[in-house]
Design a protein around this motif. Structure first.
Motif, PDB file in Angstrom:
ATOM      1  N   GLU A 101     -26.974  12.998 -16.519  1.00 48.87           N
ATOM      2  CA  GLU A 101     -28.011  12.263 -16.130  1.00 48.87           C
ATOM      3  C   GLU A 101     -27.375  11.118 -15.475  1.00 48.87           C
ATOM      4  O   GLU A 101     -26.274  10.321 -16.024  1.00 48.87           O
ATOM      5  CB  GLU A 101     -29.109  11.392 -16.941  1.00 48.87           C
ATOM      6  CG  GLU A 101     -30.145  12.533 -17.700  1.00 48.87           C
ATOM      7  CD  GLU A 101     -30.879  11.935 -18.525  1.00 48.87           C
ATOM      8  OE1 GLU A 101     -31.406  10.732 -18.225  1.00 48.87           O
ATOM      9  OE2 GLU A 101     -31.659  12.750 -19.245  1.00 48.87           O
ATOM     10  N   TYR A 102     -27.619  10.594 -14.023  1.00 45.95           N
ATOM     11  CA  TYR A 102     -26.497   9.771 -13.186  1.00 45.95           C
ATOM     12  C   TYR A 102     -27.499   8.638 -12.929  1.00 45.95           C
ATOM     13  O   TYR A 102     -28.480   8.511 -12.828  1.00 45.95           O
ATOM     14  CB  TYR A 102     -26.186  10.218 -12.071  1.00 45.95           C
ATOM     15  CG  TYR A 102     -25.388  11.462 -11.954  1.00 45.95           C
ATOM     16  CD1 TYR A 102     -24.051  11.436 -12.158  1.00 45.95           C
ATOM     17  CD2 TYR A 102     -25.621  12.738 -12.281  1.00 45.95           C
ATOM     18  CE1 TYR A 102     -23.000  12.507 -12.192  1.00 45.95           C
ATOM     19  CE2 TYR A 102     -25.225  13.793 -12.441  1.00 45.95           C
ATOM     20  CZ  TYR A 102     -23.694  13.879 -12.342  1.00 45.95           C
ATOM     21  OH  TYR A 102     -22.918  14.842 -12.522  1.00 45.95           O
ATOM     22  N   THR A 103     -26.939   7.303 -13.323  1.00 48.48           N
ATOM     23  CA  THR A 103     -27.340   6.123 -13.111  1.00 48.48           C
ATOM     24  C   THR A 103     -26.488   5.123 -12.392  1.00 48.48           C
ATOM     25  O   THR A 103     -25.271   4.941 -12.662  1.00 48.48           O
ATOM     26  CB  THR A 103     -27.988   5.231 -14.278  1.00 48.48           C
ATOM     27  OG1 THR A 103     -28.676   5.886 -14.980  1.00 48.48           O
ATOM     28  CG2 THR A 103     -28.730   4.105 -13.962  1.00 48.48           C
ATOM     29  N   TRP A 104     -26.910   4.644 -11.164  1.00 46.92           N
ATOM     30  CA  TRP A 104     -26.194   3.951 -10.023  1.00 46.92           C
ATOM     31  C   TRP A 104     -26.473   2.245 -10.411  1.00 46.92           C
ATOM     32  O   TRP A 104     -27.918   2.190 -10.373  1.00 46.92           O
ATOM     33  CB  TRP A 104     -26.248   4.306  -8.848  1.00 46.92           C
ATOM     34  CG  TRP A 104     -25.781   5.602  -8.382  1.00 46.92           C
ATOM     35  CD1 TRP A 104     -26.641   6.932  -8.503  1.00 46.92           C
ATOM     36  CD2 TRP A 104     -24.495   5.774  -7.721  1.00 46.92           C
ATOM     37  NE1 TRP A 104     -25.713   7.863  -8.183  1.00 46.92           N
ATOM     38  CE2 TRP A 104     -24.794   7.355  -7.638  1.00 46.92           C
ATOM     39  CE3 TRP A 104     -23.445   5.126  -7.658  1.00 46.92           C
ATOM     40  CZ2 TRP A 104     -23.464   7.917  -7.259  1.00 46.92           C
ATOM     41  CZ3 TRP A 104     -22.372   5.855  -7.018  1.00 46.92           C
ATOM     42  CH2 TRP A 104     -22.509   7.397  -6.895  1.00 46.92           C
ATOM     43  N   ILE A 105     -25.685   1.359 -10.552  1.00 41.38           N
ATOM     44  CA  ILE A 105     -26.059   0.096 -10.377  1.00 41.38           C
ATOM     45  C   ILE A 105     -25.429  -0.419  -9.334  1.00 41.38           C
ATOM     46  O   ILE A 105     -24.206  -0.452  -8.972  1.00 41.38           O
ATOM     47  CB  ILE A 105     -25.430  -0.603 -11.652  1.00 41.38           C
ATOM     48  CG1 ILE A 105     -25.947  -0.158 -12.960  1.00 41.38           C
ATOM     49  CG2 ILE A 105     -25.876  -2.030 -11.522  1.00 41.38           C
ATOM     50  CD1 ILE A 105     -25.591  -0.647 -14.347  1.00 41.38           C
ATOM     51  N   LEU A 106     -26.612  -0.980  -8.588  1.00 43.94           N
ATOM     52  CA  LEU A 106     -25.728  -1.481  -7.027  1.00 43.94           C
ATOM     53  C   LEU A 106     -25.702  -2.913  -7.355  1.00 43.94           C
ATOM     54  O   LEU A 106     -26.090  -3.623  -8.250  1.00 43.94           O
ATOM     55  CB  LEU A 106     -27.126  -1.479  -6.180  1.00 43.94           C
ATOM     56  CG  LEU A 106     -27.680   0.184  -6.133  1.00 43.94           C
ATOM     57  CD1 LEU A 106     -29.020   0.227  -4.912  1.00 43.94           C
ATOM     58  CD2 LEU A 106     -26.712   0.975  -5.748  1.00 43.94           C
ATOM     59  N   THR A 162     -30.362  -3.766  -8.853  1.00 44.85           N
ATOM     60  CA  THR A 162     -31.078  -2.653  -9.029  1.00 44.85           C
ATOM     61  C   THR A 162     -30.483  -1.340  -9.219  1.00 44.85           C
ATOM     62  O   THR A 162     -29.168  -1.103  -9.301  1.00 44.85           O
ATOM     63  CB  THR A 162     -31.676  -2.208  -7.464  1.00 44.85           C
ATOM     64  OG1 THR A 162     -30.921  -2.148  -6.654  1.00 44.85           O
ATOM     65  CG2 THR A 162     -32.595  -3.626  -7.248  1.00 44.85           C
ATOM     66  N   THR A 163     -31.038  -0.414  -9.645  1.00 39.90           N
ATOM     67  CA  THR A 163     -30.718   1.108 -10.247  1.00 39.90           C
ATOM     68  C   THR A 163     -31.176   2.123  -9.224  1.00 39.90           C
ATOM     69  O   THR A 163     -32.225   2.122  -8.734  1.00 39.90           O
ATOM     70  CB  THR A 163     -30.605   1.085 -11.885  1.00 39.90           C
ATOM     71  OG1 THR A 163     -32.172   1.075 -12.068  1.00 39.90           O
ATOM     72  CG2 THR A 163     -30.111   0.081 -12.489  1.00 39.90           C
ATOM     73  N   GLU A 164     -30.560   3.062  -9.300  1.00 43.70           N
ATOM     74  CA  GLU A 164     -30.732   4.444  -8.883  1.00 43.70           C
ATOM     75  C   GLU A 164     -30.535   5.590  -9.423  1.00 43.70           C
ATOM     76  O   GLU A 164     -29.514   5.282 -10.242  1.00 43.70           O
ATOM     77  CB  GLU A 164     -30.138   4.657  -7.198  1.00 43.70           C
ATOM     78  CG  GLU A 164     -30.669   3.691  -6.281  1.00 43.70           C
ATOM     79  CD  GLU A 164     -32.121   3.668  -5.776  1.00 43.70           C
ATOM     80  OE1 GLU A 164     -32.401   4.698  -5.562  1.00 43.70           O
ATOM     81  OE2 GLU A 164     -32.655   2.720  -5.326  1.00 43.70           O
ATOM     82  N   SER A 165     -31.225   6.840  -9.327  1.00 47.48           N
ATOM     83  CA  SER A 165     -30.825   7.846 -10.334  1.00 47.48           C
ATOM     84  C   SER A 165     -30.365   8.782  -9.287  1.00 47.48           C
ATOM     85  O   SER A 165     -30.703   8.982  -8.179  1.00 47.48           O
ATOM     86  CB  SER A 165     -31.984   8.283 -11.179  1.00 47.48           C
ATOM     87  OG  SER A 165     -33.076   8.613 -10.605  1.00 47.48           O
ATOM     88  N   GLY A 166     -29.759   9.992  -9.916  1.00 50.99           N
ATOM     89  CA  GLY A 166     -29.181  11.098  -9.154  1.00 50.99           C
ATOM     90  C   GLY A 166     -27.677  11.075  -9.045  1.00 50.99           C
ATOM     91  O   GLY A 166     -27.222   9.835  -9.128  1.00 50.99           O
ATOM     92  N   GLU A 168     -19.530  -4.460  -5.852  1.00 53.75           N
ATOM     93  CA  GLU A 168     -19.530  -3.235  -6.754  1.00 53.75           C
ATOM     94  C   GLU A 168     -20.479  -2.513  -7.034  1.00 53.75           C
ATOM     95  O   GLU A 168     -21.541  -2.778  -7.290  1.00 53.75           O
ATOM     96  CB  GLU A 168     -18.694  -3.938  -8.257  1.00 53.75           C
ATOM     97  CG  GLU A 168     -17.470  -4.736  -8.198  1.00 53.75           C
ATOM     98  CD  GLU A 168     -17.036  -5.055  -9.346  1.00 53.75           C
ATOM     99  OE1 GLU A 168     -15.753  -5.256  -9.928  1.00 53.75           O
ATOM    100  OE2 GLU A 168     -17.823  -5.145 -10.499  1.00 53.75           O
ATOM    101  N   ILE A 169     -20.291  -1.213  -6.915  1.00 46.45           N
ATOM    102  CA  ILE A 169     -21.119  -0.091  -7.166  1.00 46.45           C
ATOM    103  C   ILE A 169     -20.790   0.535  -8.537  1.00 46.45           C
ATOM    104  O   ILE A 169     -19.388   1.220  -8.679  1.00 46.45           O
ATOM    105  CB  ILE A 169     -21.257   0.923  -6.111  1.00 46.45           C
ATOM    106  CG1 ILE A 169     -21.718  -0.021  -4.848  1.00 46.45           C
ATOM    107  CG2 ILE A 169     -22.321   2.007  -6.406  1.00 46.45           C
ATOM    108  CD1 ILE A 169     -21.091   0.657  -3.620  1.00 46.45           C
ATOM    109  N   ILE A 170     -21.469   0.809  -9.495  1.00 41.54           N
ATOM    110  CA  ILE A 170     -21.172   1.546 -10.788  1.00 41.54           C
ATOM    111  C   ILE A 170     -22.035   2.500 -10.858  1.00 41.54           C
ATOM    112  O   ILE A 170     -22.998   2.762 -10.619  1.00 41.54           O
ATOM    113  CB  ILE A 170     -21.350   0.416 -12.004  1.00 41.54           C
ATOM    114  CG1 ILE A 170     -20.660  -0.634 -11.866  1.00 41.54           C
ATOM    115  CG2 ILE A 170     -21.108   1.398 -13.362  1.00 41.54           C
ATOM    116  CD1 ILE A 170     -21.226  -1.957 -12.775  1.00 41.54           C
ATOM    117  N   CYS A 171     -21.228   3.802 -11.263  1.00 38.56           N
ATOM    118  CA  CYS A 171     -22.109   4.870 -11.469  1.00 38.56           C
ATOM    119  C   CYS A 171     -21.784   5.345 -12.985  1.00 38.56           C
ATOM    120  O   CYS A 171     -20.476   5.333 -13.535  1.00 38.56           O
ATOM    121  CB  CYS A 171     -21.233   6.230 -11.014  1.00 38.56           C
ATOM    122  SG  CYS A 171     -21.950   7.816 -11.199  1.00 38.56           S
ATOM    123  N   THR A 172     -22.922   5.308 -14.056  1.00 41.91           N
ATOM    124  CA  THR A 172     -22.697   5.714 -15.113  1.00 41.91           C
ATOM    125  C   THR A 172     -23.650   7.149 -15.669  1.00 41.91           C
ATOM    126  O   THR A 172     -24.439   7.319 -15.030  1.00 41.91           O
ATOM    127  CB  THR A 172     -23.602   4.607 -15.929  1.00 41.91           C
ATOM    128  OG1 THR A 172     -23.092   3.514 -15.913  1.00 41.91           O
ATOM    129  CG2 THR A 172     -23.474   4.966 -17.429  1.00 41.91           C
TER     130      THR A 172
END
Length: 162
Positions: free
Chosen positions: A108-113, A117-121, A134-138
């Motif tokens: 499961e992918y979560t992006w922190i912008l 805010t967060t986005e998934s995928g 900075e953009i974080i992918c978890t």
């Protein structure tokens, strides 16, 4: 674990110290040796039982013990970004995942912008970016028995002036 070697050990004393003691073992998996190797077919949280019986030819005594198969956490590695970090470009977060117990993994992918805010995928189309954003992918995976692993990576937008 579901691929471990297990040993069932028993000790006894013959009260009259005359007879030779003979030990036998019976596992819930069907094996009858003192040591067994589990072949991966058991699921975590299942139990394996061993019954040890000691006899002196006339009398016998038995005892049983069990051990629960433990779950190992899944593993994440090689988290990387695919794509260019520019406004209106698509960035893909890619990861390798596995589970040492052979369970299925579904990342499961979560992006922190930059604005929090967060986005998934696993892919993200970037919007307007400021220099230094900075953009974080978890990525998180959970196996069938609640074992988890999490891995994060950060990428920074750097505006290059020509």
């Amino acid at each position: 674990y579901n691929d471990s070697e297990l040993t069932c050990t028993a000790t006894a004393n013959d009260l009259d110290n005359v007879d030779t003691l003979q030990y036998t073992y019976e596992w819930s998996t069907g094996e009858t040796t003192e040591t067994i190797t589990i072949d991966g077919s058991l699921n975590p949280t299942e139990s394996v039982t061993c019954t040890a019986t000691v006899t002196d030819g006339t009398d016998s005594v038995s005892d049983t013990t069990s051990i629960a198969i433990e779950n190992r956490d899944p593993v994440l590695s090689n988290l990387l970004f695919v794509g260019d970090v520019y406004p209106n470009e698509t960035l893909i977060c890619s990861v390798d995942s596995s589970d040492p117990d052979g369970e299925a993994t579904n990342p499961e992918y979560t992006w922190i912008l930059p604005d929090g805010t967060t986005e998934s995928g696993n892919s993200l189309t970037l919007g307007i970016l400021q220099d230094g954003d900075e953009i974080i992918c978890t990525v998180t995976i959970t196996d069938s028995y609640t074992g988890t692993a999490t891995l994060s990576e950060t990428v920074t937008f750097e505006k290059h002036l020509l």
